[in-house]
Write a protein that holds these residues in place. Sequence first.
Motif, PDB file in Angstrom:
ATOM      1  N   MET A 128     -16.588   7.195  15.298  1.00  0.00           N
ATOM      2  CA  MET A 128     -16.346   5.780  15.509  1.00  0.00           C
ATOM      3  C   MET A 128     -15.400   5.281  14.433  1.00  0.00           C
ATOM      4  O   MET A 128     -15.624   5.498  13.253  1.00  0.00           O
ATOM      5  N   LYS A 129     -14.339   4.596  14.863  1.00  0.00           N
ATOM      6  CA  LYS A 129     -13.357   4.081  13.918  1.00  0.00           C
ATOM      7  C   LYS A 129     -13.569   2.615  13.577  1.00  0.00           C
ATOM      8  O   LYS A 129     -13.276   2.194  12.469  1.00  0.00           O
ATOM      9  N   LEU A 130     -14.007   1.823  14.539  1.00  0.00           N
ATOM     10  CA  LEU A 130     -14.191   0.393  14.291  1.00  0.00           C
ATOM     11  C   LEU A 130     -15.461   0.159  13.481  1.00  0.00           C
ATOM     12  O   LEU A 130     -16.411   0.937  13.561  1.00  0.00           O
ATOM     13  N   PRO A 131     -15.516  -0.935  12.719  1.00  0.00           N
ATOM     14  CA  PRO A 131     -16.702  -1.219  11.903  1.00  0.00           C
ATOM     15  C   PRO A 131     -17.974  -1.410  12.718  1.00  0.00           C
ATOM     16  O   PRO A 131     -19.074  -1.175  12.225  1.00  0.00           O
ATOM     17  N   GLN A 132     -17.838  -1.847  13.943  1.00  0.00           N
ATOM     18  CA  GLN A 132     -18.977  -1.976  14.857  1.00  0.00           C
ATOM     19  C   GLN A 132     -18.454  -1.860  16.275  1.00  0.00           C
ATOM     20  O   GLN A 132     -17.265  -1.968  16.523  1.00  0.00           O
ATOM     21  N   THR A 133     -19.359  -1.604  17.199  1.00  0.00           N
ATOM     22  CA  THR A 133     -18.956  -1.455  18.596  1.00  0.00           C
ATOM     23  C   THR A 133     -18.488  -2.792  19.152  1.00  0.00           C
ATOM     24  O   THR A 133     -19.164  -3.804  19.010  1.00  0.00           O
ATOM     25  N   LEU A 134     -17.332  -2.776  19.755  1.00  0.00           N
ATOM     26  CA  LEU A 134     -16.744  -3.955  20.381  1.00  0.00           C
ATOM     27  C   LEU A 134     -17.123  -3.961  21.859  1.00  0.00           C
ATOM     28  O   LEU A 134     -16.852  -2.996  22.571  1.00  0.00           O
ATOM     29  N   ILE A 135     -17.764  -5.039  22.295  1.00  0.00           N
ATOM     30  CA  ILE A 135     -18.133  -5.186  23.705  1.00  0.00           C
ATOM     31  C   ILE A 135     -17.134  -6.136  24.339  1.00  0.00           C
ATOM     32  O   ILE A 135     -16.948  -7.263  23.861  1.00  0.00           O
ATOM     33  N   ILE A 136     -16.487  -5.680  25.414  1.00  0.00           N
ATOM     34  CA  ILE A 136     -15.511  -6.508  26.119  1.00  0.00           C
ATOM     35  C   ILE A 136     -15.961  -6.677  27.562  1.00  0.00           C
ATOM     36  O   ILE A 136     -16.091  -5.704  28.299  1.00  0.00           O
ATOM     37  N   SER A 137     -16.193  -7.925  27.943  1.00  0.00           N
ATOM     38  CA  SER A 137     -16.490  -8.263  29.330  1.00  0.00           C
ATOM     39  C   SER A 137     -15.150  -8.523  30.008  1.00  0.00           C
ATOM     40  O   SER A 137     -14.488  -9.522  29.729  1.00  0.00           O
ATOM     41  N   GLY A 138     -14.755  -7.605  30.872  1.00  0.00           N
ATOM     42  CA  GLY A 138     -13.411  -7.661  31.442  1.00  0.00           C
ATOM     43  C   GLY A 138     -13.387  -8.041  32.910  1.00  0.00           C
ATOM     44  O   GLY A 138     -14.123  -7.487  33.723  1.00  0.00           O
ATOM     45  N   PHE A 139     -12.512  -8.967  33.218  1.00  0.00           N
ATOM     46  CA  PHE A 139     -12.249  -9.396  34.591  1.00  0.00           C
ATOM     47  C   PHE A 139     -11.794  -8.184  35.411  1.00  0.00           C
ATOM     48  O   PHE A 139     -11.212  -7.246  34.855  1.00  0.00           O
ATOM     49  N   PRO A 140     -12.042  -8.189  36.720  1.00  0.00           N
ATOM     50  CA  PRO A 140     -11.555  -7.079  37.550  1.00  0.00           C
ATOM     51  C   PRO A 140     -10.048  -6.863  37.379  1.00  0.00           C
ATOM     52  O   PRO A 140      -9.283  -7.828  37.282  1.00  0.00           O
ATOM     53  N   LEU A 141      -9.649  -5.620  37.283  1.00  0.00           N
ATOM     54  CA  LEU A 141      -8.256  -5.183  37.188  1.00  0.00           C
ATOM     55  C   LEU A 141      -7.610  -5.486  35.837  1.00  0.00           C
ATOM     56  O   LEU A 141      -6.403  -5.381  35.687  1.00  0.00           O
ATOM     57  N   VAL A 142      -8.420  -5.828  34.854  1.00  0.00           N
ATOM     58  CA  VAL A 142      -7.859  -6.166  33.546  1.00  0.00           C
ATOM     59  C   VAL A 142      -7.429  -4.916  32.775  1.00  0.00           C
ATOM     60  O   VAL A 142      -6.630  -4.997  31.853  1.00  0.00           O
ATOM     61  N   GLY A 143      -7.948  -3.761  33.152  1.00  0.00           N
ATOM     62  CA  GLY A 143      -7.565  -2.512  32.506  1.00  0.00           C
ATOM     63  C   GLY A 143      -8.715  -1.788  31.837  1.00  0.00           C
ATOM     64  O   GLY A 143      -8.504  -0.948  30.966  1.00  0.00           O
ATOM     65  N   LYS A 144      -9.945  -2.071  32.261  1.00  0.00           N
ATOM     66  CA  LYS A 144     -11.122  -1.429  31.669  1.00  0.00           C
ATOM     67  C   LYS A 144     -11.096   0.078  31.921  1.00  0.00           C
ATOM     68  O   LYS A 144     -11.262   0.868  30.993  1.00  0.00           O
ATOM     69  N   SER A 145     -10.887   0.456  33.152  1.00  0.00           N
ATOM     70  CA  SER A 145     -10.885   1.886  33.493  1.00  0.00           C
ATOM     71  C   SER A 145      -9.708   2.604  32.852  1.00  0.00           C
ATOM     72  O   SER A 145      -9.842   3.743  32.393  1.00  0.00           O
ATOM     73  N   TRP A 146      -8.558   1.954  32.798  1.00  0.00           N
ATOM     74  CA  TRP A 146      -7.382   2.565  32.170  1.00  0.00           C
ATOM     75  C   TRP A 146      -7.670   2.854  30.697  1.00  0.00           C
ATOM     76  O   TRP A 146      -7.351   3.926  30.200  1.00  0.00           O
ATOM     77  N   LEU A 147      -8.285   1.888  30.023  1.00  0.00           N
ATOM     78  CA  LEU A 147      -8.617   2.069  28.615  1.00  0.00           C
ATOM     79  C   LEU A 147      -9.547   3.269  28.440  1.00  0.00           C
ATOM     80  O   LEU A 147      -9.360   4.084  27.535  1.00  0.00           O
ATOM     81  N   PHE A 148     -10.536   3.370  29.313  1.00  0.00           N
ATOM     82  CA  PHE A 148     -11.458   4.504  29.267  1.00  0.00           C
ATOM     83  C   PHE A 148     -10.710   5.818  29.507  1.00  0.00           C
ATOM     84  O   PHE A 148     -10.895   6.795  28.771  1.00  0.00           O
ATOM     85  N   GLN A 149      -9.857   5.850  30.513  1.00  0.00           N
ATOM     86  CA  GLN A 149      -9.144   7.078  30.871  1.00  0.00           C
ATOM     87  C   GLN A 149      -8.163   7.534  29.789  1.00  0.00           C
ATOM     88  O   GLN A 149      -7.843   8.707  29.693  1.00  0.00           O
ATOM     89  N   HIS A 150      -7.687   6.596  28.972  1.00  0.00           N
ATOM     90  CA  HIS A 150      -6.689   6.909  27.940  1.00  0.00           C
ATOM     91  C   HIS A 150      -7.257   6.814  26.523  1.00  0.00           C
ATOM     92  O   HIS A 150      -6.503   6.704  25.553  1.00  0.00           O
ATOM     93  N   GLN A 151      -8.567   6.902  26.388  1.00  0.00           N
ATOM     94  CA  GLN A 151      -9.181   6.741  25.068  1.00  0.00           C
ATOM     95  C   GLN A 151      -8.712   7.786  24.064  1.00  0.00           C
ATOM     96  O   GLN A 151      -8.559   7.481  22.881  1.00  0.00           O
ATOM     97  N   ASN A 152      -8.458   8.998  24.495  1.00  0.00           N
ATOM     98  CA  ASN A 152      -7.993  10.035  23.561  1.00  0.00           C
ATOM     99  C   ASN A 152      -6.625   9.678  22.997  1.00  0.00           C
ATOM    100  O   ASN A 152      -6.377   9.845  21.803  1.00  0.00           O
ATOM    101  N   LYS A 153      -5.762   9.177  23.847  1.00  0.00           N
ATOM    102  CA  LYS A 153      -4.427   8.760  23.405  1.00  0.00           C
ATOM    103  C   LYS A 153      -4.535   7.596  22.415  1.00  0.00           C
ATOM    104  O   LYS A 153      -3.743   7.494  21.483  1.00  0.00           O
ATOM    105  N   LEU A 154      -5.525   6.749  22.609  1.00  0.00           N
ATOM    106  CA  LEU A 154      -5.710   5.582  21.753  1.00  0.00           C
ATOM    107  C   LEU A 154      -6.425   5.923  20.451  1.00  0.00           C
ATOM    108  O   LEU A 154      -6.408   5.134  19.504  1.00  0.00           O
TER     109      LEU A 154
END
Length: 184
Positions: free
Chosen positions: A1-27
Amino acid sequence: MKLPQTLIISGFPLVGKSWLFQHQNKLGLKVADSDSSLYSWVYDENGNKTTQRHPDFPNNYMADIKAAIEARELDIIMVSSHAQVRQALLDNGINFVMAYPDTGEDAKQKWLYKYDHREKNGFTREFLESNYESMVQEGIDFANMTGVKLYTIQNNLSDTLDDIILDLFGEDIRDLVFKVEMNY
């Protein structure tokens, strides 16, 4: 874990939640895309969703989110933007932010374009087209009433994520921020 605490984001549909998950290694972040529909419906013995709502929803969803936060293994947990979920997060004392698109016809057309160019699941284009304004406004009203921080997403969550992280955790983690292009 890099962030000081877990960040919870409530995301509107199509905001990019799945994309963020799919590209987590790149990030370079550990991200979970927690789909509330897996908790809100009863599934049969073969794993098929039934038409019956889960009697313990959203408590079952909140229990898993709390467990993930306590495990301190994830940087970001993406959660549903449903009003029932946001209220349960508040009721359970779980800090979170909201990621929503802008209001207006241009933003709506951008979201409809995104819908047309993605894997279809969860809702129909007609539903989004008919309910976009009310869904966005309901999120804005919720944020205003509760004080939950709402970030306006112009295109994709990945474009704003570094700003969210800096805003919440400060300059001490500047070396963790990044700019990521999301291509459609």
